[in-house]
Design an enzyme around this catalytic site. Structure first.
Site, PDB file in Angstrom:
ATOM      1  N   ASP A 472       0.837  -1.203   0.000  1.00 14.10           N
ATOM      2  CA  ASP A 472       0.000   0.000   0.000  1.00 14.10           C
ATOM      3  C   ASP A 472       0.875   1.258   0.000  1.00 14.10           C
ATOM      4  O   ASP A 472       2.079   1.213   0.313  1.00 14.10           O
ATOM      5  CB  ASP A 472      -0.887  -0.035   1.251  1.00 14.10           C
ATOM      6  CG  ASP A 472      -2.169   0.769   1.092  1.00 14.10           C
ATOM      7  OD1 ASP A 472      -2.295   1.513   0.110  1.00 14.10           O
ATOM      8  OD2 ASP A 472      -3.036   0.647   1.980  1.00 14.10           O
ATOM      9  N   ASP A 542     -10.628   2.415  -3.323  1.00 14.61           N
ATOM     10  CA  ASP A 542     -11.188   2.196  -1.988  1.00 14.61           C
ATOM     11  C   ASP A 542     -12.706   2.263  -2.019  1.00 14.61           C
ATOM     12  O   ASP A 542     -13.360   1.950  -1.029  1.00 14.61           O
ATOM     13  CB  ASP A 542     -10.662   3.260  -1.012  1.00 14.61           C
ATOM     14  CG  ASP A 542      -9.327   2.836  -0.413  1.00 14.61           C
ATOM     15  OD1 ASP A 542      -8.943   1.666  -0.575  1.00 14.61           O
ATOM     16  OD2 ASP A 542      -8.669   3.691   0.219  1.00 14.61           O
TER      17      ASP A 542
HETATM   18  C1  DGJ Z   1      -5.810   2.045   1.921  1.00 15.50           C
HETATM   19  C2  DGJ Z   1      -6.219   0.830   1.136  1.00 15.50           C
HETATM   20  O1  DGJ Z   1      -6.706   1.193  -0.104  1.00 15.50           O
HETATM   21  C3  DGJ Z   1      -7.254   0.041   1.953  1.00 15.50           C
HETATM   22  O2  DGJ Z   1      -7.707  -1.058   1.209  1.00 15.50           O
HETATM   23  C4  DGJ Z   1      -6.623  -0.384   3.239  1.00 15.50           C
HETATM   24  O3  DGJ Z   1      -5.584  -1.286   2.989  1.00 15.50           O
HETATM   25  C5  DGJ Z   1      -6.102   0.829   3.997  1.00 15.50           C
HETATM   26  N1  DGJ Z   1      -5.249   1.634   3.179  1.00 15.50           N
HETATM   27  C6  DGJ Z   1      -5.367   0.414   5.233  1.00 15.50           C
HETATM   28  O4  DGJ Z   1      -4.799   1.468   5.871  1.00 15.50           O
END
Ligand code: DGJ
Length: 724
Positions: A472, A542
């Site tokens: 991430d 997201d």
């Molecule tokens: C952003 C990601 O897109 C989410 O799926 C998740 O992993 C969060 N970060 C966790 O902090």
């Protein structure tokens, strides 16, 4: 078959469908002549006379000037008033560059680009053209690759300081392309966090237009992609020209319409706030840019991009490998979990047939929310008293693979790492660091930081014997400064960061070829071909709402394939929009990419749990067609209330069709959707209804799509050739 012909003073690159032609002009100026559908030959003089730039015999720089001449790699300062591909501050402070043709060579295959991801393959041919400035002895080495099996020209430039004094590169594009007319519309993909890659289309106008980022990443807001389409071009027909860049940092992709209605397009590292010191003998390699040409509409263009990335860019071990149906803990638990809770959730997921369990954020340091601990990649013993090892073993004992989340490029100010190495964060001395999501960015241009990131990721993957990692990256640049680089190199930081990131990803993916790497950047904030060289899939957004995902996945598919999009079925009300959509629609939309779940399975009803088993089975059975079949967009959610897309298997024996109606409408007739890519001679049966239709009928008369059941109702149809 790809071939590169030398026809007099012309170089002609072509395959069965496209041609790309350049001419060596008098005085060794390199002119661009043509890019488009395949040609046998061209009258280059006629093309040039149209521009008013003289012709291949009469042209002189003095008489004709460079301002009207279509060029391969234009520079600024010697008469071409348009924007150059190369900008240099010479040792004497002047900015003029004069690149003249020196020689060219034709090679089979394609060389790699030092330190950068790039397309690869044996079934292609490469033209290497050397240009040089006789005055400063700066050289530009241009690479052009034409492929047997994709209607694509891949381009890059390597600049060498052949002089005796330092120079400063101020701009260095990967490609520049002059087109003879402006009767095009531009398509870009724009958005924001949770709204990535909306399709925007408008007529080309005089002046500049395009996409660019300065945030350190390819970003949520823009994408390293741009298409030009003729006015009447639709998804199914018409001429389209696509541009993309294999790069994950600050980029620009733009077009400018000039006085004689010609168009110059350019793609490369964004030159705003970019500069690179090049000492004598040193070279600078640009990222690779690709040009796609299609006469079969935007779907044709996208299919070329998809084929190119799958065959010539994505990690080969993974491209066509089975992508496990995964279960991700994020929306099920956020930061609120312990070992038993995770194992409980995993057990429930395993019962439904899920194959991989992923523990998301919150397992390390003392992280119970997003304010702390990034950089401290040691396990939080309060949550996981038996460490990663015991949790992973318990998950594996349920018959699941184990995967883990990390955000390796970041550091929280509240962390042991930051307290011991504040200089490792990107910052400007004397200015207060500006956090975003309470975190700072590690300076990936530093070799010690690269080694650290490599080590903590490698150790973590080994400790839990992971089968998967979600990598991430949750914030963009600010306070752009590096304690590692001298004052004269601060503007190199954004590109050096990306080179450092690529170096680490390259080391890790080589060390762990059997681990599935997934990219993520607050959703799809760095979802680009550069990352896809290392990670075969990326968390698309997201935003997991089914209707929003119709738009996000539709837009993404313009240049990235379904096999690269990670897409999850989630709980309702949706966590981002609060919307309640039917389970069938959440499933159908999530099948548009690598399928998985992100919900608490313990909270499902018995019926829903039963449905989940069938879903996993269907997702696995249909995987090849959905992820690697030929993908067609049919109805655009940006143009109406309905979305439709389909994928057809290579042998045309199977197709998966998805239709989603946005808002429920009263007294509305069912949609009649013309399908694409089927065999017109064959009869297809829709598994879900048992009805049969001719392939020609489905494509010309259409398939009736009756839906009821309120907002976001959908159809998921599987078509098989009857009797097959
Ligand atoms: C952003 C990601 O897109 C989410 O799926 C998740 O992993 C969060 N970060 C966790 O902090």
């Amino acid at each position: 078959m790809a071939e590169i012909l030398q026809q007099g003073n012309l170089y002609h690159l072509r395959n069965d469908h496209i041609s790309y032609i350049m001419a060596v002009m008098p005085e060794n100026v390199l002119a661009h002549i043509y890019f488009g559908g395949r040609l046998h030959q061209i009258n280059a003089d006629a093309v040039l006379r149209h521009t008013g730039a003289g012709d291949t015999k009469s042209f002189t720089v003095q008489e004709c000037g460079l301002d009207r001449l279509p060029q391969e790699y234009p520079a600024f300062g010697l008469g071409d008033q348009r924007e150059g591909a190369l900008g240099i501050e010479n040792a004497d402070g002047s900015v003029a560059v004069d690149l003249r043709y020196v020689r060219a060579e034709i090679k089979n295959g394609k060389p790699p680009l030092a330190g950068l991801p790039a397309t690869f393959g044996d079934d292609c041919k490469t033209l290497r053209v050397l240009l040089a400035d006789p005055c400063t002895r700066v050289q530009a080495e241009l690479l052009y690759t034409v492929f047997d099996d994709c209607d694509v020209i891949a381009r890059s430039a390597r600049i060498v300081n052949g002089g005796t004094r330092d120079i400063q590169l101020e701009k260095v594009m990967s490609l520049s392309l002059d087109l003879p007319d402006d009767r095009w519309e531009m398509i870009t993909l724009n958005g924001s966090w949770a709204r990535e890659r909306s399709v925007n289309r408008r007529a080309l106008m005089p002046g500049f237009q395009g996409a660019a980022t300065q945030c350190g990443a390819s970003s949520h807001q823009q994408s390293p992609f741009m298409a030009l389409a003729r006015r009447g071009t639709t998804e199914q027909q018409g001429e389209a020209l696509g541009v993309s860049l294999i790069y994950s940092g600050n980029f620009v992709a733009k077009a400018a319409v000039y006085q004689n209605r010609s168009v110059r397009i350019a793609a490369g590292i964004n030159d705003a706030d970019f500069s690179w010191k090049l000492c004598p003998g040193e070279a600078f390699q640009t990222p690779e840019a690709v040009l796609v040409y299609s006469q079969s509409g935007l779907n044709g263009m996208s299919q070329e991009f998809h084929a190119l990335w799958e065959r010539h860019l994505l990690p080969h071990k993974w491209v066509y490998a089975h992508r496990p149906v995964l279960f991700n803990s994020w929306e099920a638990a956020y930061f609120d979990f312990d070992e038993d809770k995770l194992v409980d959730i995993a057990r429930s997921a395993a019962e439904a047939g899920v194959e991989l369990f992923v523990m998301d954020d919150g397992w390390f340091g003392h992280r119970d929310d997003d304010t702390t601990s990034l950089g401290d990649w040691f396990v939080n013993r309060k949550k996981l008293p038996g460490g990663l090892e015991r949790l992973a073993d318990r998950v594996r004992a349920l018959g699941l693979q184990f995967g883990i989340w990390m955000e390796p490029e970041m550091v929280s100010p509240d962390s042991e790492l930051y307290r011991s190495h504040p200089e490792w964060a990107i910052h400007i001395p004397g200015r207060a660091p500006i956090t975003s999501r309470h975190q700072l960015i590690l300076d990936m241009s530093r070799e010690d930081v690269q080694d650290y990131v490599y080590r903590v990721v490698s150790d973590t993957l080994k400790a839990c014997k992971a089968s998967y990692i979600k990598w991430d990256m949750n914030r963009n640049f600010s306070n752009i400064g590096s304690a590692w680089l001298g004052a004269e190199r601060q503007k190199e930081l954004p590109h050096r960061y990306i080179l450092g990131l690529y170096a680490v990803m390259g080391r890790l993916t080589a060390e762990f070829p059997d681990i599935l790497f997934e990219g993520c950047a607050g959703g799809g904030g760095r979802f680009d071909p550069g990352m896809l060289y290392y990670v075969p899939q990326f968390w698309c957004s997201d935003n997991t709402d089914a209707l929003c995902r119709c738009q996000i996945q539709y837009g993404t598919s313009l240049f990235l394939p379904p096999s690269a999009m990670r897409s999850h079925q989630i709980a309702v009300p949706n966590h981002q929009t609060g919307r309640v959509t039917p389970i069938e629609s959440r499933f159908a939309v999530a099948l548009g990419g690598c399928f998985g779940y992100e919900l608490d399975p313990r909270k499902l009803t018995d019926d829903e749990r039963g449905a989940m088993k069938n879903q996993v089975k269907y997702a696995r059975e249909s995987e090849d067609t959905r992820l690697h079949g030929t993908f067609y967009r049919l109805l655009s959610p940006f143009e109406g209330n309905d979305t439709a897309w389909m994928a057809v298997s290579g042998d045309q024996s199977e197709a998966v069709f998805t239709f989603v109606r946005g808002h429920a409408l009263a007294n509305e007739v069912p949609a009649l959707v013309c399908l694409q890519g089927l065999d017109p001679e064959k009869v297809y049966t829709v598994r879900e209804t048992g009805e049969s239709y001719g392939g020609d009928e489905l494509m010309r008369s259409g398939l009736l799509c009756p839906v009821d059941g309120g907002d976001a109702a959908s159809l998921l149809y599987t078509l098989h050739v009857s009797g097959a």
